[in-house]
Design a protein around this motif. Structure first.
Motif, PDB file in Angstrom:
ATOM      1  N   GLU A 117       0.844  -1.192   0.000  1.00 21.52           N
ATOM      2  CA  GLU A 117       0.000   0.000   0.000  1.00 21.52           C
ATOM      3  C   GLU A 117       0.881   1.243   0.000  1.00 21.52           C
ATOM      4  O   GLU A 117       1.714   1.418   0.886  1.00 21.52           O
ATOM      5  CB  GLU A 117      -0.896   0.001   1.243  1.00 21.52           C
ATOM      6  CG  GLU A 117      -1.812   1.223   1.309  1.00 21.52           C
ATOM      7  CD  GLU A 117      -2.621   1.278   2.603  1.00 21.52           C
ATOM      8  OE1 GLU A 117      -2.760   0.215   3.252  1.00 21.52           O
ATOM      9  OE2 GLU A 117      -3.069   2.367   2.964  1.00 21.52           O
ATOM     10  N   ILE A 118       0.690   2.028  -1.000  1.00 20.33           N
ATOM     11  CA  ILE A 118       1.436   3.287  -1.080  1.00 20.33           C
ATOM     12  C   ILE A 118       0.434   4.427  -0.905  1.00 20.33           C
ATOM     13  O   ILE A 118      -0.526   4.549  -1.659  1.00 20.33           O
ATOM     14  CB  ILE A 118       2.177   3.409  -2.421  1.00 20.33           C
ATOM     15  CG1 ILE A 118       3.209   2.286  -2.530  1.00 20.33           C
ATOM     16  CG2 ILE A 118       2.849   4.763  -2.543  1.00 20.33           C
ATOM     17  CD1 ILE A 118       3.986   2.294  -3.823  1.00 20.33           C
ATOM     18  N   ASP A 119       0.658   5.207   0.137  1.00 18.33           N
ATOM     19  CA  ASP A 119      -0.271   6.287   0.490  1.00 18.33           C
ATOM     20  C   ASP A 119       0.495   7.602   0.413  1.00 18.33           C
ATOM     21  O   ASP A 119       1.365   7.875   1.242  1.00 18.33           O
ATOM     22  CB  ASP A 119      -0.808   6.036   1.898  1.00 18.33           C
ATOM     23  CG  ASP A 119      -1.771   7.125   2.347  1.00 18.33           C
ATOM     24  OD1 ASP A 119      -2.053   8.042   1.545  1.00 18.33           O
ATOM     25  OD2 ASP A 119      -2.240   7.058   3.507  1.00 18.33           O
ATOM     26  N   LEU A 120       0.165   8.394  -0.551  1.00 16.91           N
ATOM     27  CA  LEU A 120       0.865   9.666  -0.732  1.00 16.91           C
ATOM     28  C   LEU A 120       0.004  10.837  -0.280  1.00 16.91           C
ATOM     29  O   LEU A 120       0.262  11.982  -0.641  1.00 16.91           O
ATOM     30  CB  LEU A 120       1.256   9.831  -2.205  1.00 16.91           C
ATOM     31  CG  LEU A 120       2.054   8.674  -2.799  1.00 16.91           C
ATOM     32  CD1 LEU A 120       2.369   8.936  -4.256  1.00 16.91           C
ATOM     33  CD2 LEU A 120       3.340   8.456  -2.020  1.00 16.91           C
ATOM     34  N   SER A 121      -1.008  10.565   0.537  1.00 20.93           N
ATOM     35  CA  SER A 121      -1.929  11.616   0.970  1.00 20.93           C
ATOM     36  C   SER A 121      -1.805  11.833   2.478  1.00 20.93           C
ATOM     37  O   SER A 121      -2.133  10.938   3.264  1.00 20.93           O
ATOM     38  CB  SER A 121      -3.361  11.210   0.616  1.00 20.93           C
ATOM     39  OG  SER A 121      -4.270  12.150   1.134  1.00 20.93           O
ATOM     40  N   PRO A 122      -1.334  12.997   2.916  1.00 19.87           N
ATOM     41  CA  PRO A 122      -1.216  13.225   4.362  1.00 19.87           C
ATOM     42  C   PRO A 122      -2.587  13.347   5.013  1.00 19.87           C
ATOM     43  O   PRO A 122      -3.551  13.780   4.364  1.00 19.87           O
ATOM     44  CB  PRO A 122      -0.447  14.548   4.448  1.00 19.87           C
ATOM     45  CG  PRO A 122      -0.645  15.202   3.136  1.00 19.87           C
ATOM     46  CD  PRO A 122      -0.856  14.129   2.125  1.00 19.87           C
ATOM     47  N   PRO A 123      -2.679  12.982   6.282  1.00 17.28           N
ATOM     48  CA  PRO A 123      -3.974  13.063   6.959  1.00 17.28           C
ATOM     49  C   PRO A 123      -4.320  14.497   7.345  1.00 17.28           C
ATOM     50  O   PRO A 123      -3.448  15.367   7.387  1.00 17.28           O
ATOM     51  CB  PRO A 123      -3.750  12.215   8.218  1.00 17.28           C
ATOM     52  CG  PRO A 123      -2.297  12.373   8.504  1.00 17.28           C
ATOM     53  CD  PRO A 123      -1.611  12.485   7.171  1.00 17.28           C
ATOM     54  N   THR A 124      -5.582  14.703   7.612  1.00 19.84           N
ATOM     55  CA  THR A 124      -6.037  16.017   8.076  1.00 19.84           C
ATOM     56  C   THR A 124      -6.023  16.039   9.604  1.00 19.84           C
ATOM     57  O   THR A 124      -6.647  15.188  10.248  1.00 19.84           O
ATOM     58  CB  THR A 124      -7.461  16.293   7.582  1.00 19.84           C
ATOM     59  OG1 THR A 124      -7.466  16.240   6.155  1.00 19.84           O
ATOM     60  CG2 THR A 124      -7.934  17.665   8.040  1.00 19.84           C
ATOM     61  N   THR A 125      -5.309  16.960  10.179  1.00 20.59           N
ATOM     62  CA  THR A 125      -5.234  17.053  11.642  1.00 20.59           C
ATOM     63  C   THR A 125      -6.496  17.709  12.187  1.00 20.59           C
ATOM     64  O   THR A 125      -6.863  18.798  11.734  1.00 20.59           O
ATOM     65  CB  THR A 125      -4.014  17.890  12.069  1.00 20.59           C
ATOM     66  OG1 THR A 125      -2.844  17.344  11.462  1.00 20.59           O
ATOM     67  CG2 THR A 125      -3.863  17.892  13.574  1.00 20.59           C
ATOM     68  N   PRO A 126      -7.173  17.056  13.127  1.00 23.12           N
ATOM     69  CA  PRO A 126      -8.360  17.682  13.728  1.00 23.12           C
ATOM     70  C   PRO A 126      -7.998  19.020  14.371  1.00 23.12           C
ATOM     71  O   PRO A 126      -6.906  19.186  14.926  1.00 23.12           O
ATOM     72  CB  PRO A 126      -8.806  16.669  14.784  1.00 23.12           C
ATOM     73  CG  PRO A 126      -8.195  15.387  14.371  1.00 23.12           C
ATOM     74  CD  PRO A 126      -6.918  15.725  13.687  1.00 23.12           C
TER      75      PRO A 126
END
Lengths: 257, 365
Positions: free
Chosen positions: B214-223
């Motif tokens: 799994e390659i995830d190039l999308s950073p998460p959104t910080t609450p």
């Protein structure tokens, strides 16, 4: 010297192994008595401090754990030594007690040589706690007036014995706290206790059920117990020892086997 | 094709069992082995974890694809009914699929990824033994375009890769289904690890179970809110928002503005983190804190301000007891060491034990 506390459970085991083989009035032979007991308990730690008026609630135990009681569980076994004139038994108990309270800041009533110093206001940590764990060991001799229990289901009980309470204070990280950097806040304290109480023979209310219990599990009699216990645990009056005794009611369930 | 040696069914069965046993022994310690009647495939995935590879994030993508994997395969006893077979490394993904034409192209260029297929070498005729053993192969060299697209194109994708043995489609002359689809769904790919080696021209493959990358190039959104900063002994505990979904694996908390130096600390989970004097915070000094979410792939989200707090010096019960001039010093009080009271206690215990023992013996007599 660590062998000394081990004598308490050992006493119970000795009784278990070699109890007298006397016949009871009903059912199978009675060898000993297993009891599970609960007591509202509050160790008498604060009595060691001379707290002036206005500072009565600033003793260590009250400050950290409040003014109420917490639960002490006891599990014990006694072997019957004599059953001719009532039942004389000897054995031991082991118990467990744990209480935790928020860590504290501020020392408003610090005792000094000339009185009480006032200090910062009391503050509590938001979530850090400091605990106190006590494991009481008791060796005791009990006398139960069982002569008339088949007609009157109330059995007066007297007990007395020696106590050794192992204790441990926890710091805010869950480890053993320290009085001083090189002085761990854990140890053991000697004492003694006596109890006076009444045991209600439950067999009296359902003999058939009691007979089944005896036949299936070997439980000769079952008791609901209430006792007043006074324990003085301070290394027999030592002024240098923590005080862990209490006077309290003890409720339990006893199985004569 | 002909052969001078044509084993009987019994001989073939014995040879097959022996080869399978030998292959099992040889594969001991490998991350995974798929063993057919006469074929062994081994695949040591990245990180040595066959089932649960950690997701790969933005920063680690290029490095992760440079990590080495091991491919090894043996055909020990080719069935005379089979056609020429070759070893393939196959990648299935959102953009790469190994089609039949890709397979044919791959067989013409060994070692070069053609879309989702790479022929890694080794050719077996029915009467020959074939073997290929590739150690320390960078994963990216087996991906199309040397893996460059995987780390730069798009936001998130999952690849499945596996090692398989397949017949040369240019030789056996029959069409066969998409190898990737077969590897994912057919009985020849089994969780238990045993491939179907009773191959025929219509089922011409044995494959390891696919490994998911799994390659995830999308950073998460910080609450943005609902953080709590709790004052504790020698530390502050920062509680993260509870309603944050599954995207966030942990947080990076940074502090500044106090007497001590600024710094950052990454939590071990997504519930809370404790930061204290051991991390450089100074007691009674106010710090401003920020938090940034981190996902499973290690991608760091944007930082948000979560408030301020200061470390306090709280007392535990033992410290308080001592400050109140409590006399206890701890330790298991020995009987003679505690004076007269202790001596009495010891004597009483000894007498009680002796009494109970005597009574017990007499009862048994």
């Amino acid at each position: 010297m660590r062998l000394i506390p081990a004598l308490f459970p050992a006493a119970g085991l000795l009784c278990l192994a070699g109890a007298a083989q006397a016949e009871g009035t009903l059912g199978t032979a009675r060898h000993g008595n297993l009891e599970i007991r609960y007591a509202p308990y509050r160790p008498d730690i604060d009595s060691q401090f001379s707290l002036p008026k206005g500072c009565e609630d600033q003793g260590p135990y009250t400050r950290f754990y409040g003014s109420g009681d917490d639960g002490l569980l006891l599990l014990g076994y006694e072997g019957h030594l004599m059953q001719k004139y009532g039942t004389l038994s000897a054995g031991g108990d082991i118990g467990f007690f744990r209480v935790a309270g928020k860590a504290q800041a501020g020392l408003p009533c610090r005792p000094t040589g000339s009185g009480v110093a006032t200090g910062a206001a009391v503050e509590e940590a938001d979530s850090d706690e400091s605990s106190l764990i006590i494991v009481p060991l008791q060796a005791q001799v009990s006398y139960r007036l069982t002569i008339w229990e088949d007609s009157i289901p109330l059995v007066p009980v007297l007990r007395a014995g020696l106590d050794y309470y192992m204790w441990r204070m926890g710091d805010t990280g869950g480890d053993v706290a320290k009085f001083e950097p090189d002085q761990e806040a854990s140890g053991g304290t000697w004492g003694w206790h006596y109890t006076v109480g009444l045991h209600l023979l439950l067999d009296f209310f359902s003999e058939a059920m009691a007979a089944d219990f005896d036949r299936d599990a070997g439980v000769n009699s079952t008791y609901l117990t209430v006792e007043y216990m006074h324990a003085q645990v301070d290394d027999f009056g030592s002024k240098k020892s923590i005080r862990l005794g209490d006077s309290t009611l003890v409720f339990g369930l006893g199985f004569d086997m | 094709m002909t052969s001078k040696f044509s084993p009987s069914p019994v001989q073939r069965s014995r040879l097959t069992r022996a080869a399978a046993t030998l292959a099992l022994l040889l594969s001991a310690g490998a991350a995974r082995a798929e063993v057919g009647d006469n074929i062994t495939l081994e695949l040591d995935p990245v990180d040595g974890s066959y089932d649960d590879l950690d997701p790969i994030g933005i920063d680690a993508c290029v490095d992760a694809l440079s990590k080495k994997i091991t491919l090894s395969a043996i055909i020990a006893d080719q069935d005379p009914n089979q056609d020429t077979r070759k070893f393939l490394f196959v990648v299935q993904g959102s953009e790469q699929d190994c089609s039949l034409s890709d397979l044919e192209a791959a067989f013409n260029t060994p070692g070069t990824a053609v879309n989702g297929c790479t022929w890694i070498g080794g050719t077996s005729d029915y009467d020959k033994t074939a073997e290929v053993n590739l150690k320390e192969v960078a994963l990216r060299t087996l991906l199309p375009n040397n893996g460059v697209d995987a780390c730069t194109n798009g936001e998130q994708r999952n690849y499945q890769y596996y090692l398989m043995v397949a017949p040369d489609p240019t030789k056996h002359g029959k069409g066969w289904t998409h190898p990737g689809a077969k590897a994912s769904t057919d009985g020849g790919v089994e969780d238990g690890g045993t491939g179907d080696a009773t191959t025929t021209v219509d089922e011409p493959y044995v494959s390891t179970r696919p490994v998911t990358l799994e390659i995830d190039l999308s950073p998460p959104t910080t609450p943005a809110e609902t953080y709590q900063i709790l004052a504790n002994d020698q530390a502050v505990q920062i509680e993260f928002p509870s309603d944050q979904g599954n995207e966030i694996a942990k947080y990076q908390v940074c502090w500044s503005g106090g007497s001590g130096p600024s710094g950052c600390k990454t939590s071990s989970g997504a519930q809370s983190v404790s930061i204290g004097t051991a991390d450089g915070l100074v007691i009674e000094s106010a710090y401003a804190f920020t938090a940034a979410a981190i996902d499973d792939a290690g991608n760091l989200g944007g930082a948000v301000s979560i408030g301020s707090g200061s470390v306090r010096d709280f007392l535990d019960v033992a410290q308080y007891y001592r400050q109140m001039h409590g006399p206890e010093t701890g330790g298991c009080h020995s009987v003679p060491g505690r004076g007269f009271g202790g001596l009495i206690g010891g004597l009483l215990v000894a007498l009680t034990a002796a009494f109970v023992r005597r009574r017990s013996k007499s009862s048994c007599a």
